[in-house]
Write a protein that holds these residues in place. Sequence first.
Motif, mmCIF file in Angstrom:
data_model
loop_
_atom_site.group_PDB
_atom_site.id
_atom_site.type_symbol
_atom_site.label_atom_id
_atom_site.label_comp_id
_atom_site.label_asym_id
_atom_site.label_seq_id
_atom_site.Cartn_x
_atom_site.Cartn_y
_atom_site.Cartn_z
ATOM 1 N N GLU B 132 0.869 -1.174 0.000
ATOM 2 C CA GLU B 132 0.000 0.000 0.000
ATOM 3 C C GLU B 132 0.902 1.219 0.000
ATOM 4 O O GLU B 132 1.615 1.472 0.970
ATOM 5 N N SER B 136 -3.486 6.719 -4.799
ATOM 6 C CA SER B 136 -4.584 6.043 -5.506
ATOM 7 C C SER B 136 -4.203 5.613 -6.912
ATOM 8 O O SER B 136 -4.559 4.524 -7.356
ATOM 9 N N ASP B 139 -2.036 2.483 -6.168
ATOM 10 C CA ASP B 139 -2.708 1.384 -5.456
ATOM 11 C C ASP B 139 -3.965 0.909 -6.175
ATOM 12 O O ASP B 139 -4.229 -0.284 -6.265
ATOM 13 N N GLY B 140 -4.756 1.858 -6.674
ATOM 14 C CA GLY B 140 -6.021 1.496 -7.291
ATOM 15 C C GLY B 140 -5.835 0.971 -8.702
ATOM 16 O O GLY B 140 -6.491 0.018 -9.121
ATOM 17 N N THR B 143 -1.272 -1.557 -8.871
ATOM 18 C CA THR B 143 -0.772 -1.951 -7.559
ATOM 19 C C THR B 143 0.652 -2.498 -7.634
ATOM 20 O O THR B 143 0.964 -3.341 -8.474
ATOM 21 N N HIS B 368 -11.703 -5.085 -6.430
ATOM 22 C CA HIS B 368 -10.576 -4.287 -6.937
ATOM 23 C C HIS B 368 -10.314 -4.494 -8.438
ATOM 24 O O HIS B 368 -10.212 -3.533 -9.195
ATOM 25 N N ASN B 372 -10.923 -1.587 -11.190
ATOM 26 C CA ASN B 372 -9.759 -1.135 -11.931
ATOM 27 C C ASN B 372 -10.019 -1.202 -13.441
ATOM 28 O O ASN B 372 -9.785 -0.248 -14.182
ATOM 29 N N PHE B 415 -9.426 11.600 -7.949
ATOM 30 C CA PHE B 415 -8.846 10.266 -7.752
ATOM 31 C C PHE B 415 -7.324 10.312 -7.922
ATOM 32 O O PHE B 415 -6.574 9.959 -7.025
ATOM 33 N N GLN B 418 -3.780 14.054 -5.340
ATOM 34 C CA GLN B 418 -3.838 13.957 -3.887
ATOM 35 C C GLN B 418 -2.643 14.677 -3.310
ATOM 36 O O GLN B 418 -1.749 15.112 -4.044
ATOM 37 N N ARG B 424 -3.681 7.367 1.428
ATOM 38 C CA ARG B 424 -5.005 6.751 1.332
ATOM 39 C C ARG B 424 -4.907 5.234 1.448
ATOM 40 O O ARG B 424 -4.015 4.629 0.859
ATOM 41 N N ARG B 428 -10.152 3.312 0.930
ATOM 42 C CA ARG B 428 -10.470 4.692 0.619
ATOM 43 C C ARG B 428 -10.364 4.903 -0.898
ATOM 44 O O ARG B 428 -11.240 5.482 -1.517
ATOM 45 N N THR B 429 -9.292 4.418 -1.477
ATOM 46 C CA THR B 429 -9.088 4.553 -2.918
ATOM 47 C C THR B 429 -10.261 3.941 -3.686
ATOM 48 O O THR B 429 -10.818 4.561 -4.601
#
Lengths: 587, 465
Positions: B132, B136, B139-140, B143, B368, B372, B415, B418, B424, B428-429
Amino acid sequence: MTSQAGVIIRVTGPVVLASGLRGARMFEIVKVGRQELIGEIITLEEDVATIQVYEETAGIVPGEAVLRTGESLSVELGPGLLGNIYDGIQRPLREINVLWADFISRGATLPALSEAKKWEFDPKVKEGDQVSGGDTLGVVQESTTISHKIMVPPGISGRIHMIASAGTYTIRETIATVRNGDRVFDLTMVQRWPVRSARPVKEKLDPQKPLITGQRIIDTLFPITKGGTAAIPGPFGSGKTVVQHQLAKWADADIIVFIGCGERGNEMADVLTEFPTLEDPKTGEPLMNRMILIANTSNMPVAAREASVYTGITIAEYFRDMGYDVALMADSTSRWAEAMREISGRLEEMPGEEGYPAYLGSRLADFYERAGRVLVCGSGKETGSISVIGAVSPPGGDFSEPVTQNTLRIVKVFWALDSDLAYRRHFPAINWLLSYSLYGEEVGRWWTENIGPEWVAYRKEMMLLLQKENELEEIVKLVGPEVLPEEDKLVLFKAETIRESYLAQYAFHPHDTYTGAGRQYRMMAMLFDFFTLADRALEHNITTEQIRNLPVKTALARMGSVPKDMEETEFAGIKTAMAAQFKELGV
Amino acid sequence: MAEPSREYSTVSKVVGPIIVVDDVEGIGYSEVVEITMPSGEKRLGQVLETQSTRAIVQVFGGTRDLDTDITSVRFSGEIMKIPLSGEILGRIFNGIAHPLDGGGPVIPEEMRDIYGLPINPYAREHPRDSIETGISAIDGMNTLVRGQKLPIFSGAGLPHNLLAAQITRQAKVLGQEEDFAVVFAAMGITHEEAAFFLRDFRSTGALERAVLFLNLADDPAIERIITPRLALTTAEFLAFEKDMHVLVILTDLTNYCESLREIAAAREEVPGRRGYPGYMYTDLAGIYERAGRIAGKKGSITQLPILTMPDDDITHPVPDLTGYITEGQIVLSRDLHRKGIYPPINVLPCLSRLMQGGIGEGRTREDHADVNNQLYSAYAQGIKIKNLVAVIGEEGLSDTDRQYLAFTERFETEFIAQGQYEDRSFHRTLDIAWELLSILPQSELKRIDTRFVAKYHPAHGRHQA
Ligand SMILES: Nc1ncnc2c1ncn2[C@@H]1O[C@H](COP(=O)(O)OP(=O)(O)OP(=O)(O)O)[C@@H](O)[C@H]1O
Ligand SMILES: [Mg+2]
């Protein structure tokens, strides 16, 4: 083994020059330096040989010896190949890992096939039988589905003088003797074959049947045959490896040879973790059991990378000779070509296009020429095939470069990957306008006879819609979509539906990953039912926008991910919903 | 090899960073060389080619002031090695591993060949533990996984350093508190950039767990050939001998490749694309492949190389060959940067090839992968419409098209964008993602399983897991 030795006079990277080697042959294997690193003679001039060395050369000093072996680079062919993983010169990586360490050090050499393991041999000839190269002496049941035929090696013929009785033997034990005049051949379950020569066949045949891959865009629009050749070029990250993995998993071949040629270590690890957990949809066996993996990753010695494709194709030929359908994937042929370029550069040869050696085209052609459907050697009438699928990694994604261009001259199927499709995560990112297959006709016959009568018509209509979409998009770019007549808007919507509900296929979805031939046909039929209703709706003055808003659209997009055991009910449900929703619109 | 060291003053030729030494005997390929200049200054070199009576040597310190008369060359009989020990954490070295921090030499537990050995593909463990980063767009959408090599493709003046520092600060593997270390290799970056990283590492305490190798803009360019190898040899030692999770930052690979090109030119090699050597793919693979996990070992090496794309051109050989080796890429965009968006990550050409195994139920969240996928398709669609609008204006758009436009705008500003210190969570993402996807008609969410739509779509009573 000859004891004659040469002397190293120059070392630069993987290339070593040695003098005093008069009488040595091209492609002879030699042992280089004090550590006896394995090398291969690649040019000869007077008594000076240029040697490509299959291991790291750091520390080698001019003056050290080069020993001849009298042999060409060869592979061992016999029971124990299946499920194994080798480097580019057939060193067994699993055993090396167990016996040495996690990192591959120099001089780690082990026999390719286990010498201790005993195999259950079942003889198929009797004393006095006349045999020749390719005939089956007996079989070893290597897995529940693959019986490994122990064949008379090419070039040997005569009468069976001795044949071992049924029982267990190691690969070093004699299981047959063949007598021809006063010559006697002692045969074991293993053959050696020099990788740079193609194994003989009786006759080359035309490919006929499709290699069903379970990938909808491939099987439907750009099919490959058993014995066919295909190239899959594309920029980095466009999906070459995923497509090749998908084919290795799902193609209906008997044997898979996967060559990781100058690519990533983690991709090999991925295959090694995933394949043993997957089942062959045809036989229920773990997929690993029908597979041979050649892994010479990008950081492993470059000369062994050059050899890896030959090692792979020779193993493929051996299984073909048993009458199997073999599919071979080479990922990536560009890294192989670059290995040639790298070695050639060190030799200071006259470079051709972009620094590649002038013989690039002929080497590629020779390699793909080893694919095909054939009548195998031996007294039977058996056929076998090798399908070859080569990934190509063009610099900057530009297909005009030498490796792509030379490959396109040879192969019959072209799956062009497209970074724009990959960017929007439309996978497989095979560009339907650039790609082609020259096997459409042969394959069409098979589908019509075995799967459904409309296949050829569906396929043609799909291609047509996609082409029309492309033309209309050009207009839309200038004037926007709203001014198009309703008929054209519907064409755009149909093409979009084909793309999203049929061509896009998510490799990592447990069900979408594979669509059998029958389901492919039923999905196509469903889409064309939908299109027929849509055409009718338009005649009733219903707009494309209204059709687009029908909830059934999302159900169509998910047809591929319906689990197998729910297909019948779900598809029937979609059909009913489709009819009801159009009815509501007044159709 | 183990020849005793031999000394010669028979330099016959100097070309760029390369010298030719004649009348030698028994020189090993790749041997380390020490060159003593007329002034008495010593420089490091390495044998690039050896012949019966001649050696071709690359001089890492450069060949300025070198002559063919007095200069002497000592061949060590050894290949290049680095002294390593567990005490190396917290140390700062120059680009050829000489201490810069006033500390003494490293007392070696072990001397290691800096070129390393290839990991046996069979010994590798497929990386699956998602990291993590709190960002975002990473990670989103792409990854990062422990043991991955994920480069940042940037351009001159873009905030890649800020991003790399933020990742270093925030990176964590959920539910795991383990030994970590940072290995940082600078190749030709400015003093200011190096100082930025030092300050950031110091402020978070990461410095004590870091090893730095600094070859800066005014340091000899040819040393850059060995700097990343020193860093990776150190990383392998920490990861696979000391069980640490090592994050390796290499910056800037474009400078490294320049040095490769310089040597190739001096040797008059047949050049490949744009003058870079034909073996650059193999050479870079020798760096990037030194990442990953090994079955049965606790530690890991995650690589975060940074490179600047000349002219922002992703098809330039340096990013191109990198992309062909690494497991994806994070691409920064000048357009987004101009719009004031930080981090200016253009997600479309980005990729994380190991994402698949690291996300989903029990790892990040069950929805996820689908989310994505849908975000990608929606954002790509939005960008396409945006380009269309630039030509034909907004009049000709359908309602759905307009919704895509609105989605795209907010996707970039809410998104992607940030704060530099905003951290985040995965949840949250993903929640922000659902919020934005709800701008679109539900019938457009074709790539998301209906189960997840029912569970996470704000219209269906928000699930808070
Ligand atoms: N059919 C597919 N379904 C889902 N995802 C896919 C598919 N094909 C490709 N991808 C995605 O694209 C990524 C890149 O694909 P892949 O590794 O096959 O690229 P490549 O063309 O082999 O690149 P390189 O030349 O750098 O090796 C994969 O990691 C995966 O995320
Ligand atoms: Mg690939």
